[in-house]
Design an enzyme around this catalytic site. Sequence first.
Site, PDB file in Angstrom:
ATOM      1  N   ASP A 264     -11.680   2.219   3.159  1.00 55.98           N
ATOM      2  CA  ASP A 264     -12.026   0.786   3.049  1.00 55.98           C
ATOM      3  C   ASP A 264     -13.524   0.605   2.797  1.00 55.98           C
ATOM      4  O   ASP A 264     -13.958  -0.480   2.406  1.00 55.98           O
ATOM      5  CB  ASP A 264     -11.718   0.073   4.378  1.00 55.98           C
ATOM      6  CG  ASP A 264     -10.381  -0.647   4.367  1.00 55.98           C
ATOM      7  OD1 ASP A 264     -10.000  -1.166   3.305  1.00 55.98           O
ATOM      8  OD2 ASP A 264      -9.734  -0.699   5.437  1.00 55.98           O
TER       9      ASP A 264
ATOM     10  N   LYS B  15       0.842  -1.207   0.000  1.00 56.52           N
ATOM     11  CA  LYS B  15       0.000   0.000   0.000  1.00 56.52           C
ATOM     12  C   LYS B  15       0.876   1.255   0.000  1.00 56.52           C
ATOM     13  O   LYS B  15       0.591   2.221  -0.711  1.00 56.52           O
ATOM     14  CB  LYS B  15      -0.941  -0.012   1.209  1.00 56.52           C
ATOM     15  CG  LYS B  15      -2.100  -0.978   1.018  1.00 56.52           C
ATOM     16  CD  LYS B  15      -2.872  -1.275   2.275  1.00 56.52           C
ATOM     17  CE  LYS B  15      -3.882  -2.394   1.987  1.00 56.52           C
ATOM     18  NZ  LYS B  15      -4.532  -2.954   3.160  1.00 56.52           N
TER      19      LYS B  15
ATOM     20  N   GLN C 177      -5.295  -1.816   9.140  1.00 56.68           N
ATOM     21  CA  GLN C 177      -5.126  -3.153   8.565  1.00 56.68           C
ATOM     22  C   GLN C 177      -5.731  -4.209   9.487  1.00 56.68           C
ATOM     23  O   GLN C 177      -5.450  -4.252  10.680  1.00 56.68           O
ATOM     24  CB  GLN C 177      -3.624  -3.423   8.340  1.00 56.68           C
ATOM     25  CG  GLN C 177      -3.312  -4.711   7.614  1.00 56.68           C
ATOM     26  CD  GLN C 177      -3.775  -4.719   6.158  1.00 56.68           C
ATOM     27  OE1 GLN C 177      -3.822  -3.687   5.497  1.00 56.68           O
ATOM     28  NE2 GLN C 177      -4.128  -5.887   5.651  1.00 56.68           N
TER      29      GLN C 177
HETATM   30  N1  GUN Z   1      -7.053  -7.144   5.594  1.00 57.96           N
HETATM   31  C1  GUN Z   1      -7.271  -7.909   4.485  1.00 57.96           C
HETATM   32  N2  GUN Z   1      -7.906  -7.201   3.537  1.00 57.96           N
HETATM   33  C2  GUN Z   1      -8.094  -5.959   4.045  1.00 57.96           C
HETATM   34  C3  GUN Z   1      -8.689  -4.782   3.522  1.00 57.96           C
HETATM   35  O1  GUN Z   1      -9.190  -4.718   2.398  1.00 57.96           O
HETATM   36  N3  GUN Z   1      -8.671  -3.710   4.360  1.00 57.96           N
HETATM   37  C4  GUN Z   1      -8.157  -3.755   5.602  1.00 57.96           C
HETATM   38  N4  GUN Z   1      -8.207  -2.651   6.354  1.00 57.96           N
HETATM   39  N5  GUN Z   1      -7.592  -4.840   6.118  1.00 57.96           N
HETATM   40  C5  GUN Z   1      -7.562  -5.929   5.331  1.00 57.96           C
END
Ligand code: GUN
Length: 285
Positions: A119, A52, A96
């Site tokens: 998200d 990211k 996350q």
């Molecule tokens: N963990 C696995 N996929 C995601 C996601 O799309 N967003 C977040 N915040 N955590 C994750």
Amino acid sequence: MAQIIDGKAVSKQVRERVAEETRQLKEKGIVPGLAVIIVGDDPASQVYVRNKERACEEVGFYSEKFALPAETTQQQLNDLVCELNGRKEISGILCQLPLPKHLNDKEVINLIDPIKDVDAFHPVNVGAIMIGDYNFLPCTPAGVMELIHSTGVDVAGKKAVVIGRSNIVGKPQAMLLLHENATVEIVHSKTVDLAQETKTADILVAAVGKAKFVTADMVKEGAVVIDVGMNRDENGKLCGDVDFEGVKEKCSYITPVPGGVGPMTISMLMQNTLTAAKIQNNIKG
Ligand code: GUN
């Protein structure tokens, strides 16, 4: 034999679009900014977070990573989110998941300002998606829709079956397909004769989390098959929820793992962060 949908190529197109818009925003003195919070040292989460950060750099965003120790308290995490809600240079906040067991992810998600919830996990954004009046689409389902669009197949009127009913993928995926006028069905672990249902799908989205769960006998001839899974097979090799080798002989389009849905998720996160920056600066379009 199916055509392979190239998730890397579609993802690159999205990032180029975001990078170009970011250049234009910067001329107005606006820089989209993403804050990523990671708690503990889960190796898979660390890889996602690194990717990211890299993507932010690639499209020209400001990014800040908050790597908190595993023993962080709920209060400390909540305080950080509240601080980030108030910071102007932070357009988007992502925490996350999964969090260590002693922390409550719902509490954190509910604290994120919905306009910074890139998200699209906050109940306000989930509700907005339900009624089709949204700012952000959840990243993975939005990425799946981009991949379906890349095939040129019209979703309207098609039978779409989603395997899996998670809040992150299955449920919002069904809603996005419905918004595009598919006839949608969600199947799951309690579905009676699941294969009977999946065989009716013109568009099949697998988000089960079980290696090679979808076999050729469960797929309709000529279907579009999208694999959201990210698993390890019996030899420890990365694989999806779909038995790629078998199913590719029967369907019209299929996404590989890796190189399908995976690269799209982060590109859609970049798209959402850009959207957040525009909304926060009253820029339309
Ligand atoms: N963990 C696995 N996929 C995601 C996601 O799309 N967003 C977040 N915040 N955590 C994750």
